[in-house]
Design an enzyme around this catalytic site. Sequence first.
Site, short mmCIF file in Angstrom:
data_model
loop_
_atom_site.label_atom_id
_atom_site.label_comp_id
_atom_site.label_asym_id
_atom_site.label_seq_id
_atom_site.Cartn_x
_atom_site.Cartn_y
_atom_site.Cartn_z
N GLY A 156 1.97 1.61 -3.49
CA GLY A 156 0.75 1.77 -4.29
C GLY A 156 0.15 3.15 -4.16
N ASP A 157 0.25 3.75 -2.99
CA ASP A 157 -0.22 5.11 -2.77
C ASP A 157 0.50 6.08 -3.69
OD1 ASP A 157 -1.53 7.33 -1.22
OD2 ASP A 157 0.54 7.69 -0.58
N ALA A 158 1.81 5.92 -3.82
CA ALA A 158 2.60 6.81 -4.67
C ALA A 158 2.27 6.61 -6.15
CB ALA A 158 4.09 6.58 -4.43
N ALA A 199 0.83 -1.21 0.00
CA ALA A 199 0.00 0.00 0.00
C ALA A 199 0.87 1.26 0.00
CB ALA A 199 -0.95 0.00 1.20
N GLU A 218 -1.17 8.09 -6.81
CA GLU A 218 -1.07 9.56 -6.83
C GLU A 218 -0.47 10.04 -8.15
OE1 GLU A 218 -1.20 13.51 -5.25
OE2 GLU A 218 -1.80 11.74 -4.10
#
Length: 145
Positions: free
Chosen positions: A32-34, A29, A37
């Site tokens: 994955g967040d980066a 995660a 974004e």
Amino acid sequence: MEQSVVQYIKKELNLPGLDPKSYSPLGLAYIGDAVYEMVVRTIVLSEGNMSVNKYHKKSSSMVKAAAQAEVFEKIEPLLTETEMAVYKRGRNAKSATVAKHATVIDYRKATGVEALIGYLYLNGEMERAVRLIGTGLGAGEDNET
């Protein structure tokens, strides 16, 4: 055959590892967040020139937990068995924090989505990650013929 983004980064920076199966759901995660974004910022930037504040407001509304929970609802029927298993591991992971302006359910779904995107990215499946994010956000619908 063209290299994936992660393969290129690993090669150029001489990085060992990065096997998606070796990371915790929260580790997936995190990356994955980066990736999520970056895709969202690219979508927002494609809408034309505007102030950085407007870019930020538009992208923030698309990456918040509630928006990511909605993305999951749209992409769920498209997920493979493996992708669903990765999503569920991320959703069920025990995080020490919760977003300020999100329900626990939305936050967990968002973590699952981010884990899935992180898994796909590290697995060299950036096209699949972008396709799922785009489908979930309804991006490109105006451009399809």
